[in-house]
Write a protein that holds these residues in place. Structure first.
Motif, PDB file in Angstrom:
ATOM      1  N   ASP A 120       0.603  -1.161  -0.353  1.00 57.23           N
ATOM      2  CA  ASP A 120      -0.223   0.422   0.102  1.00 57.23           C
ATOM      3  C   ASP A 120       1.195   1.224   0.055  1.00 57.23           C
ATOM      4  O   ASP A 120       2.245   0.982   0.659  1.00 57.23           O
ATOM      5  CB  ASP A 120      -0.612   0.407   1.263  1.00 57.23           C
ATOM      6  N   THR A 124      -3.594   2.959   0.489  1.00 59.70           N
ATOM      7  CA  THR A 124      -3.996   3.026  -1.190  1.00 59.70           C
ATOM      8  C   THR A 124      -2.741   1.508  -1.650  1.00 59.70           C
ATOM      9  O   THR A 124      -1.752   1.353  -1.799  1.00 59.70           O
ATOM     10  CB  THR A 124      -4.423   3.612  -2.019  1.00 59.70           C
ATOM     11  N   LYS A 125      -3.940   0.341  -1.798  1.00 59.25           N
ATOM     12  CA  LYS A 125      -3.245  -0.726  -1.841  1.00 59.25           C
ATOM     13  C   LYS A 125      -2.996  -0.028  -3.625  1.00 59.25           C
ATOM     14  O   LYS A 125      -3.512   0.137  -4.800  1.00 59.25           O
ATOM     15  CB  LYS A 125      -4.322  -1.822  -2.675  1.00 59.25           C
ATOM     16  N   ILE A 126      -1.080  -0.453  -3.920  1.00 57.35           N
ATOM     17  CA  ILE A 126      -0.708  -0.241  -5.214  1.00 57.35           C
ATOM     18  C   ILE A 126      -0.227  -1.575  -5.847  1.00 57.35           C
ATOM     19  O   ILE A 126       0.556  -1.709  -7.301  1.00 57.35           O
ATOM     20  CB  ILE A 126       0.446   0.326  -4.845  1.00 57.35           C
ATOM     21  N   SER A 152       1.169   3.423  -9.621  1.00 58.71           N
ATOM     22  CA  SER A 152       0.234   4.762  -9.297  1.00 58.71           C
ATOM     23  C   SER A 152      -0.947   4.070  -9.941  1.00 58.71           C
ATOM     24  O   SER A 152      -1.572   6.162  -9.446  1.00 58.71           O
ATOM     25  CB  SER A 152       1.070   5.905  -8.977  1.00 58.71           C
ATOM     26  N   ASN A 153      -1.303   3.813 -10.523  1.00 64.28           N
ATOM     27  CA  ASN A 153      -2.849   3.836 -11.275  1.00 64.28           C
ATOM     28  C   ASN A 153      -4.290   4.534 -10.375  1.00 64.28           C
ATOM     29  O   ASN A 153      -5.064   4.852 -10.707  1.00 64.28           O
ATOM     30  CB  ASN A 153      -3.413   2.478 -11.698  1.00 64.28           C
ATOM     31  N   GLU A 154      -3.979   3.334  -9.118  1.00 64.26           N
ATOM     32  CA  GLU A 154      -5.370   3.846  -8.731  1.00 64.26           C
ATOM     33  C   GLU A 154      -5.444   4.825  -7.250  1.00 64.26           C
ATOM     34  O   GLU A 154      -6.037   5.259  -6.443  1.00 64.26           O
ATOM     35  CB  GLU A 154      -5.296   2.994  -7.169  1.00 64.26           C
ATOM     36  N   LYS A 156      -5.063   8.230  -8.771  1.00 61.41           N
ATOM     37  CA  LYS A 156      -5.102   9.949  -9.266  1.00 61.41           C
ATOM     38  C   LYS A 156      -5.158  10.835  -8.379  1.00 61.41           C
ATOM     39  O   LYS A 156      -6.663  10.133  -7.626  1.00 61.41           O
ATOM     40  CB  LYS A 156      -6.145   9.235 -10.282  1.00 61.41           C
ATOM     41  N   ASN A 158      -4.101  12.086  -5.777  1.00 58.54           N
ATOM     42  CA  ASN A 158      -3.685  11.450  -4.513  1.00 58.54           C
ATOM     43  C   ASN A 158      -3.234  12.439  -4.563  1.00 58.54           C
ATOM     44  O   ASN A 158      -1.393  13.003  -5.168  1.00 58.54           O
ATOM     45  CB  ASN A 158      -3.384  10.800  -4.642  1.00 58.54           C
TER      46      ASN A 158
END
Length: 215
Positions: A120, A124-126, A152-154, A156, A158
């Protein structure tokens, strides 16, 4: 006169120079006392043996039979692929080569089931990787190598990522749980759950993983 002196002369001392006392002579002549002394010696031997057995059992219970939860850690990590964006366009795509360790300090082996290690970034899970069922031998460390993709797609939107890229350090955490059993002497089986909770830092200047700390 010579015959009279010979009749009244004291008995010759024993050849070894030791003369028994009246008490010793009485004991030697009393079979009941001899049996009693023999029983006392036997009782003493039994007590000493019993104390020895208690000590051995206590040590065995406090060492061999005491089951501890195995430790589950990140032993080392490195980056084989490295792509990081800028402060104005923050992103990262990384491939991490990591070695996990399952340290089993018990006198029996730890057989665990399949597990998943999740990585994470600030909650947030990476990325994630699988750890397959295996066995950590008694009083040894099972080493598991894996490679995983971190993206880092998840992330956005941040705003913290741009700040971390600017500082040159991206913080990452890894968490996991391995369910299994400790097997002692092929008879005793105790359930144990090994948990991982590690933090590390991806240092952009050196493109390396540093400061790995596991609780």
């Amino acid at each position: 006169m010579a015959a009279e002196k010979e009749a009244t002369s004291p008995p010759a001392p024993p050849a070894n120079g030791y003369t028994r006392s009246d008490q010793e002579s009485a004991v030697a002549a009393d079979p009941a006392e001899l049996k009693r002394n023999k029983r006392m010696r036997c009782l003493l031997y039994v007590v000493v043996f019993a104390v020895f057995q208690v000590v051995v059992i206590t040590v065995f219970a406090l060492t061999v039979m005491k089951i501890k939860t195995p430790k589950y850690r990140v032993r080392s990590a490195s980056l084989s692929e490295f792509e990081v964006g800028s402060v104005t366009s923050p992103s990262f795509n990384l491939v991490m080569d990591v070695q996990f360790g399952v340290k089993n300090t018990n006198f029996g082996h730890f057989k665990y089931e399949d597990g998943i290690v999740e990585f994470d970034y600030r909650g947030t899970k990476i990325g994630q990787t699988d750890v397959y069922e295996a066995r950590a031998r008694a009083r040894s460390t099972k080493k598991v190598d894996a490679s995983l993709y971190l993206s880092s797609n998840e992330l956005k939107g941040n705003s913290q990522l741009a700040s971390d890229i600017s500082s040159g350090i991206i913080p990452v955490t890894s968490t996991s749980r391995l369910e299994g059993k400790i097997h002692l002497m092929k008879v005793i089986k105790k359930k144990r759950s090994a948990q991982m909770n590690c933090t590390m830092e991806i240092v952009l200047a050196t493109q390396s993983v540093q400061n790995i700390v596991c609780k």
